[in-house]
Write a protein that holds these residues in place. Structure first.
Motif, PDB file in Angstrom:
ATOM      1  N   ARG A 449      -3.594  13.999 -46.061  1.00 25.95           N
ATOM      2  CA  ARG A 449      -4.630  13.516 -45.214  1.00 25.95           C
ATOM      3  C   ARG A 449      -4.055  13.752 -43.870  1.00 25.95           C
ATOM      4  NH1 ARG A 449      -5.752   8.779 -47.797  1.00 25.95           N
ATOM      5  NH2 ARG A 449      -4.959   7.600 -46.377  1.00 25.95           N
ATOM      6  N   MET A 453      -6.064  16.001 -41.927  1.00 29.04           N
ATOM      7  CA  MET A 453      -7.609  15.632 -41.431  1.00 29.04           C
ATOM      8  C   MET A 453      -7.407  14.698 -40.311  1.00 29.04           C
ATOM      9  SD  MET A 453      -8.571  14.219 -45.186  1.00 29.04           S
ATOM     10  CE  MET A 453      -8.436  15.079 -46.676  1.00 29.04           C
TER      11      MET A 453
ATOM     12  N   LYS B  28      -6.842  33.499 -37.936  1.00 31.31           N
ATOM     13  CA  LYS B  28      -8.035  32.877 -38.051  1.00 31.31           C
ATOM     14  C   LYS B  28      -9.129  32.806 -36.862  1.00 31.31           C
ATOM     15  CE  LYS B  28      -6.221  28.491 -36.181  1.00 31.31           C
ATOM     16  NZ  LYS B  28      -5.727  27.119 -36.456  1.00 31.31           N
ATOM     17  N   ASN B 116     -12.656  26.508 -37.784  1.00 30.08           N
ATOM     18  CA  ASN B 116     -11.483  27.072 -38.801  1.00 30.08           C
ATOM     19  C   ASN B 116     -12.296  27.581 -39.909  1.00 30.08           C
ATOM     20  OD1 ASN B 116      -9.560  27.865 -40.167  1.00 30.08           O
ATOM     21  ND2 ASN B 116      -8.195  26.410 -40.014  1.00 30.08           N
ATOM     22  N   ALA B 119     -10.200  28.851 -43.151  1.00 25.56           N
ATOM     23  CA  ALA B 119      -9.742  27.689 -44.542  1.00 25.56           C
ATOM     24  C   ALA B 119     -11.043  27.310 -45.150  1.00 25.56           C
ATOM     25  CB  ALA B 119      -9.054  26.460 -43.603  1.00 25.56           C
ATOM     26  N   LEU B 123     -11.069  27.847 -49.348  1.00 26.00           N
ATOM     27  CA  LEU B 123     -11.177  26.753 -50.116  1.00 26.00           C
ATOM     28  C   LEU B 123     -12.413  26.946 -51.061  1.00 26.00           C
ATOM     29  CD1 LEU B 123     -10.639  23.644 -48.056  1.00 26.00           C
ATOM     30  CD2 LEU B 123      -9.049  25.087 -49.519  1.00 26.00           C
ATOM     31  N   LEU B 152      -8.388  19.873 -55.407  1.00 26.73           N
ATOM     32  CA  LEU B 152      -7.813  19.928 -54.184  1.00 26.73           C
ATOM     33  C   LEU B 152      -8.728  20.572 -53.065  1.00 26.73           C
ATOM     34  CD1 LEU B 152      -3.774  20.225 -53.992  1.00 26.73           C
ATOM     35  CD2 LEU B 152      -5.255  18.616 -53.639  1.00 26.73           C
ATOM     36  N   TYR B 155     -11.524  18.217 -52.371  1.00 28.36           N
ATOM     37  CA  TYR B 155     -10.993  17.110 -51.347  1.00 28.36           C
ATOM     38  C   TYR B 155     -10.649  17.415 -49.952  1.00 28.36           C
ATOM     39  CZ  TYR B 155      -7.113  14.064 -50.038  1.00 28.36           C
ATOM     40  OH  TYR B 155      -6.336  13.098 -49.297  1.00 28.36           O
ATOM     41  N   PHE B 156     -10.293  18.656 -49.777  1.00 26.51           N
ATOM     42  CA  PHE B 156     -10.056  18.967 -48.255  1.00 26.51           C
ATOM     43  C   PHE B 156     -11.418  19.334 -47.833  1.00 26.51           C
ATOM     44  CE2 PHE B 156      -5.815  20.337 -49.966  1.00 26.51           C
ATOM     45  CZ  PHE B 156      -5.019  19.214 -49.101  1.00 26.51           C
ATOM     46  N   GLY B 159     -12.694  16.061 -46.881  1.00 28.02           N
ATOM     47  CA  GLY B 159     -11.983  15.060 -45.884  1.00 28.02           C
ATOM     48  C   GLY B 159     -11.754  15.838 -44.574  1.00 28.02           C
ATOM     49  N   VAL B 160     -11.910  17.129 -44.619  1.00 26.94           N
ATOM     50  CA  VAL B 160     -11.279  17.647 -43.352  1.00 26.94           C
ATOM     51  C   VAL B 160     -12.952  18.081 -42.663  1.00 26.94           C
ATOM     52  CG1 VAL B 160     -10.752  19.653 -42.201  1.00 26.94           C
ATOM     53  CG2 VAL B 160      -9.470  18.877 -43.971  1.00 26.94           C
ATOM     54  N   GLN B 167     -12.620  10.369 -44.940  1.00 22.83           N
ATOM     55  CA  GLN B 167     -11.197  10.287 -45.488  1.00 22.83           C
ATOM     56  C   GLN B 167     -11.320   9.332 -46.811  1.00 22.83           C
ATOM     57  OE1 GLN B 167      -8.407   9.639 -42.628  1.00 22.83           O
ATOM     58  NE2 GLN B 167      -8.983  11.449 -41.235  1.00 22.83           N
ATOM     59  N   SER B 170     -13.118  11.237 -49.400  1.00 26.54           N
ATOM     60  CA  SER B 170     -12.553  12.399 -50.168  1.00 26.54           C
ATOM     61  C   SER B 170     -11.536  11.758 -51.286  1.00 26.54           C
ATOM     62  CB  SER B 170     -11.877  13.182 -49.110  1.00 26.54           C
ATOM     63  OG  SER B 170     -10.898  12.344 -48.286  1.00 26.54           O
ATOM     64  N   LEU B 171     -10.805  10.573 -50.667  1.00 23.79           N
ATOM     65  CA  LEU B 171      -9.976  10.091 -51.472  1.00 23.79           C
ATOM     66  C   LEU B 171     -10.411   9.303 -52.614  1.00 23.79           C
ATOM     67  CD1 LEU B 171      -6.630   9.606 -51.662  1.00 23.79           C
ATOM     68  CD2 LEU B 171      -7.033   7.395 -50.487  1.00 23.79           C
ATOM     69  N   PHE B 174     -11.155  11.988 -55.034  1.00 24.74           N
ATOM     70  CA  PHE B 174     -10.094  12.496 -55.710  1.00 24.74           C
ATOM     71  C   PHE B 174      -9.625  11.633 -56.767  1.00 24.74           C
ATOM     72  CE2 PHE B 174      -6.074  14.160 -56.551  1.00 24.74           C
ATOM     73  CZ  PHE B 174      -6.185  15.653 -56.264  1.00 24.74           C
TER      74      PHE B 174
END
Lengths: 500, 560
Positions: A449, A453, B28, B116, B119, B123, B152, B155-156, B159-160, B167, B170-171, B174
């Motif tokens: 994280r 993040m 990127k 971004n 990325a 994903l 994963l 999750y990203f 989370g992102v 956050q 996402s946790l 997961f």
């Protein structure tokens, strides 16, 4: 008195044992390199000390060559010194792991030492000595040989842990490690003396023949317990883990990587040698003990790791918890799942070495910029150092056991081993392991994280420059972690031929 | 063996990774190039998928595993690289490719904060490999690996690129899924050893299911149940879903709803039931009851929601309840309906999340209370929303109906053979309750549509205030008199449009109807909803043979 003793027939005339130089070649090469480093250090100017790390690195790779030639030579097992020292496929495999892990540690150390202005010659001398001890451990099949190898690998490590001598924390790390390590050695030595007293031999095979479930003397039981406790210190299993977090945090980071991977692996190798050769019929004694230790080690390590804010300390607890997973298969060794358990442990050690060393390489790289060990210092890593960010994520995912990275193969092997035993006990252990692999993601995920993040803490988004040795270490570990996960056959193929 | 074209599945699964490899070498900053490569990769992957469809042998052959590949992978643990496609996996396999491509096209001008694109696209491509791989894997370990590969990236993604609570969400996502899959892995291993430790191949496990005693099988099923039920998600394992959906970016929600949830139901159909038929019969009532609780709970949850995206998320819980009800009957009819429901839910709910995302994009909020009358402002988007709401509530003629109605009907006569039978009274009760669930579904969907779309345009939709309730027309003054600014005191239109000062250009300008990338992304889904609704046999014909085959171990139960 002495002269009469010597004159009598009790002492047989000394005859040199037959030595298989090919089998001992890795050790001999390493010993040669150790001497070379020491001598070179004497004659090199201060500005040329970097040569030492090169000698050490190439020396480790050179020692790897005889391992390959031995592996292809076709001899299954070469036994020497009356069975005290055996070179077989299993020992070659673990020696290979030690040498490669040692090579990566040398790569990690290079810039760290130069920039930190630490002694280099002595450092590499001690590091190589410790690795030599580990390599010897792989072949030790005798209580005395095991003890000598253990001290050989531990004593240099005590000094290396205190290498940052101007830092109190590092002094504390070394002292703590030394005191507890010596204490553990004493306990173990006591156990060994009991075993010798009971069985009348120090050769593990001989001990194995004497110790049978159900007909063991109390002295032998105590011996087994003490010996295992001694190594439980070495592999930092709960409740003998207290030294690890402080030592890991205080020691120089490359040495932390070395201790958490190679030194720990050596402890497990010793445990394997003892359990598989000396106590194969002592399951009644060691299985419950190791089972409880495994379950509590992975749980406590995980729970403590959840609360850490310092990365190295977190990884110390993570390493304790991973140690619990490695112990898990040993808890069913001796039964019908022995073969699976052995494969599982060796696989786990290989995967864990690649992954954890890689993660430490990232830590060293990042701390070159942030000069901090706090978890929060990794904030936004992906945004300014995408490659390091992705690699760190991959290593963390591997530690958490997420396919397709190596860690899943290791965890899978451990589960497989305990489930093969078919006992309720094995299933219970598997479920504890399963729950723990979820808890572990709590802290591995918190690092991810930070990387992905969170914002960059001080807004400094200058890219991180990594020296080429560190890059090499990252590439080796990253490649190995991915390869072990996608084509696990490269390590699992040995499962048929490693037998003890 | 090239005549079998059996290379095509491997190519279809791993092609996205080739795209990833190329993108790794593109900086990127080259956003458009990155997006273009990703979209082309997804398009080529879909083309491979369409070729797969074309070469797939329909009719009586559709029950066979086609494009079958069986090569060594990890000999030491007896796991092999076995993949194949049959009637049940084919629709889902193709759906995953379609959804990925559409989501990527939608992303062309909708990359969520903090940007971004590279990325983000990478994903999604990795996700695609994981999803497609799960649907073709015919070996438990291979299945497990693909099943986990999706974790994963998602999750990203949440989370992102997610919302405020990303956050946490996402946790939670997961940890729930990981907990499930850890137990699932233990169950897989137990299954392996109980069947003689010979093979992880599904074909072998189907054939040797009778080696396991019922008591042991019930426990192994429990492990798989947790693993798959978390993913579905079934009540009471569903609590990660509303959070994950609400916080995920639109693209993440669409993929999550359309494909990831199906990995769970697919696992039941492909693995849990055929490998452990004796346990499935014992567990079926539990699954049925939990499914119906999910239907009612999800519907009631929907009625209580004030956020559109959260409402759609809860509706997913209800809809997956229908799917699970169909599965729990263990009948050919029920499972056909379930697979149909999976595909239909993928299309419809995926579409609903797209719409929610686009509304949020325009108005920066999804509070239902603040909306109203969007039909007046953006009629095309409004009518598409209407159509999807109708499809979602199961209106005959649209795809949703054929998942829901037969699933309910199947509960009328649950599985029975000469030796074993499921409790008829229980399942008939469940049927009645599930039917009430459809009424509730109509209630919350129509009510939502009514509040969002009908009536006069609300101040927000009309562009008079922004999402926080600030009067946009008073922009210039708001900047000057921030202290004494009170929205309620100003009449609409009292102040002429002001430009610039507070950064709010003409508020009406940014609200446009469906854009070109949205049309491209949505049309295939809308066509799918109509076609599958009008001609359900199109898919039932493909499914039926395979479903029958997967249920054969259950049919063969002798009750011993």
């Amino acid at each position: 008195m002495l002269s009469t003793l010597l004159a009598s027939d009790v002492v047989a005339p000394f005859s040199s044992p037959k030595i298989d130089y090919h089998a001992l070649a890795p050790e001999l090469v390493l010993a040669g390199v150790i001497v070379a480093v020491l001598l070179a250090d004497l004659f090199l100017e201060e500005s040329k000390k970097w040569v030492l790390s090169t000698i050490a690195g190439f020396g480790l790779l050179a020692a790897f060559i005889p391992i390959v030639t031995l592996a292809v030579s076709g001899h299954r097992a070469r036994s020497m010194f009356g069975g005290a020292y055996v070179v077989d496929t299993y020992s070659l495999l673990v020696k290979g792991i030690f040498l490669l892990a040692g090579y990566v540690v040398v790569l990690l150390s290079q810039n760290y030492l130069e920039e930190g202005d630490y002694y280099q010659g002595e450092y590499y001398f001690l590091l190589l000595s410790s690795i030599l001890g580990m390599v010897m451990m792989g072949s030790s099949r005798d209580l005395v040989t095991i003890f000598v190898s253990l001290e050989f690998l531990s004593i240099p490590a005590y000094m290396l842990a205190a290498w940052r001598k101007r830092d109190l924390k590092s002094n504390e790390a070394g002292t703590k490690y030394y005191l507890l390590g010596v204490f553990a050695s004493a306990v173990m030595l006591y156990g060994m003396s009991l075993l010798y007293g009971d069985t009348g031999t120090t050769i593990l095979k001989g001990i194995g023949a004497k110790l049978q479930n159900g007909s063991m003397s109390p002295v032998a039981v105590l011996g087994i317990v003490f010996v295992i406790i001694g190594f439980a210190f070495k592999v930092s299993a709960v409740p003998f883990h207290n030294w690890a977090p402080d030592t890991y945090q205080g020691a120089p980071t490359p040495i932390t990587a070395f201790l958490s991977v190679a030194s720990k692996a050596a402890g497990f190798v010793a445990l394997i040698n003892l359990i598989y050769v000396a106590f194969p019929h002592g399951g009644d004694v060691f299985q419950p003990m190791i089972g409880v230790m495994a379950a509590s080690t992975m749980t406590l390590g995980n729970v403590m790791a959840l609360r850490q804010t310092n990365i190295v300390r977190m990884l110390a607890y993570s390493s304790i918890s991973q140690g619990g997973f490695i112990l898990m298969p040993l808890a069913v060794a001796g039964g019908k799942s022995s073969g699976n358990a052995l494969t599982a442990i060796v696989t786990y050690l290989a995967v864990y070495a690649a992954t954890n060393l890689g993660l430490f390489a990232v830590i060293i790289a990042v701390s070159r910029k942030t000069r901090s060990g706090e978890v929060s210092s990794w904030g936004g890593l992906f945004s300014y150092a995408p490659l390091l960010g992705v690699l760190a994520t991959a290593f963390l995912a591997s530690l958490a056991g997420i396919p397709p990275l190596g860690g899943w193969v290791a965890k899978f092997g451990a589960f497989r081993a305990v489930i093969t035993s078919g006992t309720n006990w094995g299933y219970a252990l598997a479920i504890v392991g399963a729950v723990n692999s979820v808890i572990a993601f709590g802290y591995y995920g918190s690092l991810m994280r930070e990387i992905w993040m969170k914002p960059v803490p001080d807004g400094d988004t200058a890219p991180i420059r990594t020296p080429s040795s560190l890059n090499a270490a990252l590439m080796i570990c990253g490649g190995a972690t991915l390869a072990l996960g996608v084509v696990p056959g490269i390590i699992l193929r040995f499962s048929d031929i490693i037998k003890l | 063996m090239l005549t079998d074209h059996n290379w095509i599945l491997t190519v279809g699964v791993f092609l996205p990774l080739a795209g990833v490899l190329i993108m790794l070498f593109i900086p990127k900053e080259e956003e458009s190039l990155n997006k273009a490569i990703a979209i082309i990769t997804a398009a080529v992957t879909l083309a491979v998928g369409i070729a797969t469809m074309a070469w797939f042998k329909y009719g009586s052959d559709s029950s066979k595993l086609q494009f079958h590949v069986d090569v060594a992978w990890i000999p030491a643990i007896k796991s092999r690289y076995i993949i194949g496609l049959d009637g049940v996996s084919m629709p889902l396999y193709i759906l995953s490719m379609v959804i990925t491509l559409l989501v990527m096209i939608y992303s062309w001008d909708h990359i969520p904060e903090p940007g971004n694109a590279k990325a983000f696209m990478i994903l999604m491509l990795i996700l695609q490999t994981g999803m497609a791989g799960t649907f073709v894997a015919q070996d438990l370990i291979l299945f497990f690996v693909f099943f986990e590969v999706v974790l994963l990236p998602m999750y990203f993604m949440i989370g992102v690129w997610g919302g405020e609570q990303r956050q946490y969400a996402s946790l939670k996502f997961f940890l729930y899924t990981m907990f499930g899959s850890a137990l699932m892995l233990v169950a897989f291993l137990a299954l392996f050893f109980q069947t003689g430790a010979q093979s992880f191949s599904l074909e072998y496990l189907y054939a040797h299911s009778s080696m396991i005693s019922t008591n042991v099988a019930v426990w192994i099923f429990a492990g798989m149940f947790v693993g798959f039920a978390v993913k579905v998600p079934m009540f009471p394992f569903h609590t990660w879903l509303p959070d994950a959906h609400t916080q995920a970016p639109t693209q993440g929600s669409v993929i999550l709803a359309a494909i990831l949830l199906k990995l769970g139901t697919y696992g039941f159909i492909r693995i849990a039931i055929p490998t452990l038929p004796q346990a499935a019969v014992k567990w079926a009532p539990v699954i049925g009851v939990l499914a119906v609780i999910g239907i009612i709970y999800g519907a009631l949850g929907c009625l209580a929601q004030t956020d559109m995206k959260r409402l759609i998320a809860f509706s997913s819980v209800a809809h997956m309840g229908f799917v699970m009800l169909g599965i729990s009957t263990l009948t050919q009819f029920g499972i056909n309906a379930a697979v149909y429901g999976m595909v239909a839910h993928g299309l419809i709910t995926g579409m609903l999340f797209f719409l929610a995302g686009s509304i949020k994009n325009r108005y920066h909020t999804l509070e239902i209370a603040k909306m109203g009358g969007i039909l007046k402002r953006i009629p095309r988007l409004g009518w598409i929303l209407g159509m999807c709401a109708m499809a979602s509530l199961g209106l005959p003629g649209l795809a949703g109906f054929w998942g829901e109605f037969p699933a309910i009907l199947s509960a009328y006569s649950p599985f029975h053979n000469d030796y074993v039978h499921l409790s008829q009274p229980l399942f008939r009760t469940l049927m009645v309750i599930a039917a009430i669930g459809t009424v509730l579904a109509a209630g919350y969907l129509l009510w939502m549509f009514q509040r969002v779309a009908f009536g006069e345009a609300s101040p927000l939709i009309a562009g008079d205030v922004d999402a926080d309730g600030n009067d946009l027309h008073a922009g210039a003054h708001a900047g000057d008199h921030a202290g004494d600014h009170l929205v309620g005191e100003r009449g609409h239109g009292a102040v002429p449009f002001s430009v610039g000062a507070a950064g709010n250009a003409d508020p009406h300008a940014e609200v446009h109807d469906v854009g070109i990338f949205e049309w491209i992304a949505w049309t295939p889904l809308l066509i799918g909803i109509v076609v599958l609704g009008a001609y359900p046999d199109l898919m039932f014909k493909v499914l039926n043979g395979s479903v029958t085959k997967l249920l054969a171990p259950v049919q063969a139960l002798t009750g011993k």
